[in-house]
Enzyme design. Structure first.
Site, PDB file in Angstrom:
ATOM      1  N   CYS A  16       0.842  -1.209   0.000  1.00 43.92           N
ATOM      2  CA  CYS A  16       0.000   0.000   0.000  1.00 43.92           C
ATOM      3  C   CYS A  16       0.872   1.252   0.000  1.00 43.92           C
ATOM      4  O   CYS A  16       1.730   1.426   0.868  1.00 43.92           O
ATOM      5  CB  CYS A  16      -0.928   0.008   1.214  1.00 43.92           C
ATOM      6  SG  CYS A  16      -1.969   1.491   1.277  1.00 43.92           S
ATOM      7  N   ARG A  64      -8.382  -1.644 -10.068  1.00 43.08           N
ATOM      8  CA  ARG A  64      -9.169  -0.522 -10.608  1.00 43.08           C
ATOM      9  C   ARG A  64      -9.957  -0.903 -11.855  1.00 43.08           C
ATOM     10  O   ARG A  64     -10.992  -0.300 -12.142  1.00 43.08           O
ATOM     11  CB  ARG A  64      -8.229   0.655 -10.890  1.00 43.08           C
ATOM     12  CG  ARG A  64      -7.673   1.310  -9.628  1.00 43.08           C
ATOM     13  CD  ARG A  64      -6.606   2.342  -9.936  1.00 43.08           C
ATOM     14  NE  ARG A  64      -5.440   1.725 -10.576  1.00 43.08           N
ATOM     15  CZ  ARG A  64      -4.572   2.384 -11.340  1.00 43.08           C
ATOM     16  NH1 ARG A  64      -4.761   3.669 -11.598  1.00 43.08           N
ATOM     17  NH2 ARG A  64      -3.535   1.763 -11.862  1.00 43.08           N
TER      18      ARG A  64
END
Length: 324
Positions: free
Chosen positions: A100, A225
């Site tokens: 992340c 995404r």
């Protein structure tokens, strides 16, 4: 393929995305062909503090398996203790976030910041492997920046520490989500380890998935995404993988039906008030690319009730039908 003793019946996975991959979305993606899903990342410290939010994030249903709970943290024993607690929710796999890029995560030494300390990565994996009896996987990036590309080193250390699979996002932390994912680094990791490697980054259609599988020889692709407002991407990729005829984009009727189904599930799980607030971004993603999409997305940003969503989808159906 197998991750440890967990059989994965396919080659498409849903990536963990904070604020996105909740139970409703994971179940929807599985229904459209995702072979494996990873939930939103959960703070190991939050679990140690008995956070209610952490408990909610770890909830899994039988309609989304095999599924992983993803943990983030920088202290081996804290992450290991969190994994023990996570087992109460019966995950098939525990995934450790080492990729992340968000400052609030990496700034505290977790997420992609762990890539700067390969030995610590190994210690975390080893501690978690000793603490629980499900497969442990790790999600990493190419490296912290272009001067410290060390995905191969970290992957090998994690494998030696007991990891059962590695997911590689082909960007550095410095890149965040800009530029293009590096397929070569995924290929290098695949050659360097003897456990399954999952490729992640820039997969928005079946052709992207085909390219990643062919160029990297990875065992599975993970879609992030590319699935936003587009759970059909798993159906599309699976059709290509199974040599079926190309899948056509969803019709306006199917799109509206899925929007309502998705958000209804969110309401069932979270209550209408919270669900509709969180649904606004999803509805906006679903509307992308269609006639009057900007206006529809603007209206989606104010949704408060499921009834308002029904009215918006009626309008969207008319716009989508006109855009065909």
């Amino acid at each position: 393929m197998k991750i440890g003793n967990v059989e994965i019946k396919g080659r498409t996975a849903l990536a963990p995305m904070a604020g996105v991959t909740d139970r409703a979305f994971r179940e929807l993606c599985v229904a459209f062909g995702a072979s494996y899903v990873v939930g939103e990342m959960v703070s190991a410290k939050g679990i140690s503090f008995n956070s209610e939010r952490s408990k909610e994030l770890m909830l899994l249903s039988e309609n989304e398996r095999p599924a992983a709970v993803q943990l983030f943290g920088s202290e081996p024993q804290t992450v290991a203790a969190a994994a023990v607690t996570a087992m109460e929710y019966k995950p098939d796999i525990i995934d450790i976030n080492m990729g992340c890029p968000a400052p609030k995560i990496s700034g505290n030494g977790a997420g992609s910041a762990l890539m700067k300390n390969p030995d610590l990565c190994g210690k975390i994996v080893e501690a978690v492997c000793k603490a629980v009896d499900v497969p442990i996987t790790v999600k990493i990036r190419k490296g912290w920046d272009d001067k410290s590309v060390n995905a191969v080193e970290v992957a090998k250390i994690c494998e030696q520490a007991g990891a059962s699979a590695i997911t590689v996002h082909g960007r550095t932390r410095e890149q965040f989500y800009s530029g293009k994912a590096d397929l070569d680094i995924i290929s290098e990791v695949k050659k360097a380890v003897n456990i399954p490697v999952i490729g992640n980054g820039d997969i928005t259609n079946a052709n992207d998935a085909a390219q990643m599988l062919e160029k990297t020889n990875c065992d599975m692709v993970m879609i992030g995404r590319g699935a936003l407002g587009n759970p059909w991407i798993f159906r599309e990729i699976n059709a290509w993988l199974n040599d079926l005829r190309p899948m056509f984009p969803p019709s306006p009727a199917e799109k509206v039906t899925v929007i309502l189904r998705h958000i209804q599930a969110m309401c069932d799980y979270k209550g209408e008030e919270i669900a509709m607030r969180e649904a606004r971004k999803h509805v906006g993603w679903y509307m992308k690319g269609f006639k009057n999409a900007a206006e529809l997305r603007r209206e989606a940003g104010y949704l408060k009730t499921y009834e308002e969503l029904i009215e918006l989808t009626k309008k969207a159906y008319e716009c989508m039908s006109q855009s065909e």
